[in-house]
Design an enzyme around this catalytic site. Structure first.
Site, PDB file in Angstrom:
ATOM      1  N   GLU A   1       0.823  -1.204   0.000  1.00 24.71           N
ATOM      2  CA  GLU A   1       0.000   0.000   0.000  1.00 24.71           C
ATOM      3  C   GLU A   1       0.861   1.260   0.000  1.00 24.71           C
ATOM      4  OE1 GLU A   1      -4.256  -1.374   1.849  1.00 24.71           O
ATOM      5  OE2 GLU A   1      -2.829  -0.462   3.239  1.00 24.71           O
TER       6      GLU A   1
ATOM      7  N   THR B   1      -3.028 -17.895   2.231  1.00 20.56           N
ATOM      8  CA  THR B   1      -4.204 -17.991   3.086  1.00 20.56           C
ATOM      9  C   THR B   1      -5.413 -18.413   2.261  1.00 20.56           C
ATOM     10  OG1 THR B   1      -4.743 -15.633   2.827  1.00 20.56           O
ATOM     11  CG2 THR B   1      -3.304 -16.241   4.656  1.00 20.56           C
TER      12      THR B   1
ATOM     13  N   ARG C   1     -10.776 -22.059   5.182  1.00 18.44           N
ATOM     14  CA  ARG C   1     -10.120 -23.362   4.983  1.00 18.44           C
ATOM     15  C   ARG C   1      -8.706 -23.394   5.545  1.00 18.44           C
ATOM     16  NH1 ARG C   1      -9.380 -23.916  -0.392  1.00 18.44           N
ATOM     17  NH2 ARG C   1     -10.153 -21.832  -0.875  1.00 18.44           N
ATOM     18  N   GLY C   2      -8.208 -22.245   6.024  1.00 16.69           N
ATOM     19  CA  GLY C   2      -6.897 -22.251   6.669  1.00 16.69           C
ATOM     20  C   GLY C   2      -5.805 -21.654   5.815  1.00 16.69           C
TER      21      GLY C   2
ATOM     22  N   ASP D   1     -16.505  -9.654  10.325  1.00 16.46           N
ATOM     23  CA  ASP D   1     -15.835  -8.635   9.518  1.00 16.46           C
ATOM     24  C   ASP D   1     -14.425  -9.135   9.224  1.00 16.46           C
ATOM     25  OD1 ASP D   1     -14.619  -6.448   8.375  1.00 16.46           O
ATOM     26  OD2 ASP D   1     -15.100  -5.047   9.984  1.00 16.46           O
TER      27      ASP D   1
ATOM     28  N   ASP E   1      -4.306  -9.240   7.925  1.00 15.84           N
ATOM     29  CA  ASP E   1      -3.262  -8.495   8.631  1.00 15.84           C
ATOM     30  C   ASP E   1      -2.912  -9.166   9.960  1.00 15.84           C
ATOM     31  OD1 ASP E   1      -3.169  -6.597   6.598  1.00 15.84           O
ATOM     32  OD2 ASP E   1      -4.759  -5.407   7.512  1.00 15.84           O
TER      33      ASP E   1
ATOM     34  N   ARG F   1     -14.822 -10.421  14.805  1.00 17.01           N
ATOM     35  CA  ARG F   1     -15.128  -9.165  15.494  1.00 17.01           C
ATOM     36  C   ARG F   1     -15.183  -8.028  14.481  1.00 17.01           C
ATOM     37  NH1 ARG F   1     -10.082 -10.404  19.471  1.00 17.01           N
ATOM     38  NH2 ARG F   1     -11.045 -12.073  20.689  1.00 17.01           N
TER      39      ARG F   1
END
Length: 285
Positions: free
Chosen positions: A137, A199, A203-204, A226, A232, A265
């Protein structure tokens, strides 16, 4: 176990999050959402993720000379992240992310990068100390300069996907991508100099070296709310675990648990979990 030292060179945003029942299709207006404001940006998120997991973290970044800047740094400051490397850009605004979140955690994100885009290599005054975490970014040239200056472990989150010079992949001790990013980079990931983590959402994740899978992990079952900062949280956790000397399988399980807890969360930084709960969720307590 000694406390790892990590420098994050990356983005800072203020997230404006509208949570509703569904996401809009192109050209569609969806109403009835609830608006919240949270600190965010991949760099800031990953810095806070690592700090909450026990690392001593410094952030090198830029914000604008506007009220959004202090709001975007508030949680980092409150939790002891070293912000001496964060500069105020007098000519650009603080980065802003407009995030729409649907029931179940699916999201759409539009980013106005502001001071992040103006963070050119000549403005990188601080030399990274300890391990380094970078994302995309910021301008790629700035990321390349930070990695060139780093003397320790380097983690590179190739997000958002964009073209990068092969030298970045060769230098990184850890590259992290999601499935979409892995498809974008394709076989180039096999040439990475270190580990590659892919990632897979609920599914891991997979961990590879030179294209060969060396570990897999499945996250604990959660109800997704969310997913904004799940990736991150994963990056911060995997970097902390590897720098601490955990083995590939244990480190990957730790990172998957962190990502799952964050997805359960609301909000980017408020959702980031702490070490004790991640270890418990991963079965490592």
């Amino acid at each position: 176990m000694s406390r790892p030292r990590i420098t994050v060179v990356g983005s800072v945003n203020l997230d404006l999050v509208a949570t509703g029942a569904t996401l809009p299709a192109p050209g569609e207006t969806v109403t009835g959402a609830v608006l919240a404001r949270h600190p965010g940006g991949k760099g800031a998120n990953q810095a806070l993720a690592a700090a909450r997991l026990g690392a001593a973290v410094s952030l090198v970044a830029r914000v604008g000379a506007d009220p959004f800047g202090e709001a975007a740094l508030a949680l980092l400051r409150a939790e002891g992240v070293d912000l001496s490397g964060v500069a105020v850009d007098p000519d650009a605004g603080t980065g802003v992310a407009l995030i729409a979140v649907a029931r179940g955690g699916e999201n759409q994100i539009v980013v106005a990068p502001g001071a992040n885009a103006a963070f050119t290599p000549d403005r990188l005054a601080a030399i990274p100390q300890g391990a380094l975490i970078c994302q995309l970014e910021l301008p790629v040239a700035t990321v390349a300069r930070a990695m060139q200056l780093a003397t320790g472990f380097v983690a590179l989150n190739l997000a958002p996907a964009t073209e990068v010079p092969p030298a970045l992949l060769a230098r990184a001790d850890l590259v992290v991508v999601n499935e979409g990013e892995a498809a974008f980079y394709g076989p180039r990931l096999d040439a990475a100099g270190g580990l590659v983590a892919v990632t897979l959402g609920a599914r891991g994740a997979r961990l590879l070296r030179a294209g060969v899978e060396i570990a897999t992990a499945v996250p604990p079952r959660v109800t997704a709310v969310d997913a904004t900062s799940a990736g991150d949280a994963f990056v911060g956790a995997l970097t902390v675990a590897l720098v601490e000397g955990r083995g590939p399988r244990e480190a990957l399980a730790f990172a998957c648990a962190a990502g799952a807890l964050a997805a359960a969360r609301p909000g980017a930084q408020p959702s980031l979990p702490r070490r004790a709960e991640v270890e418990a969720a991963a079965g490592l307590a």
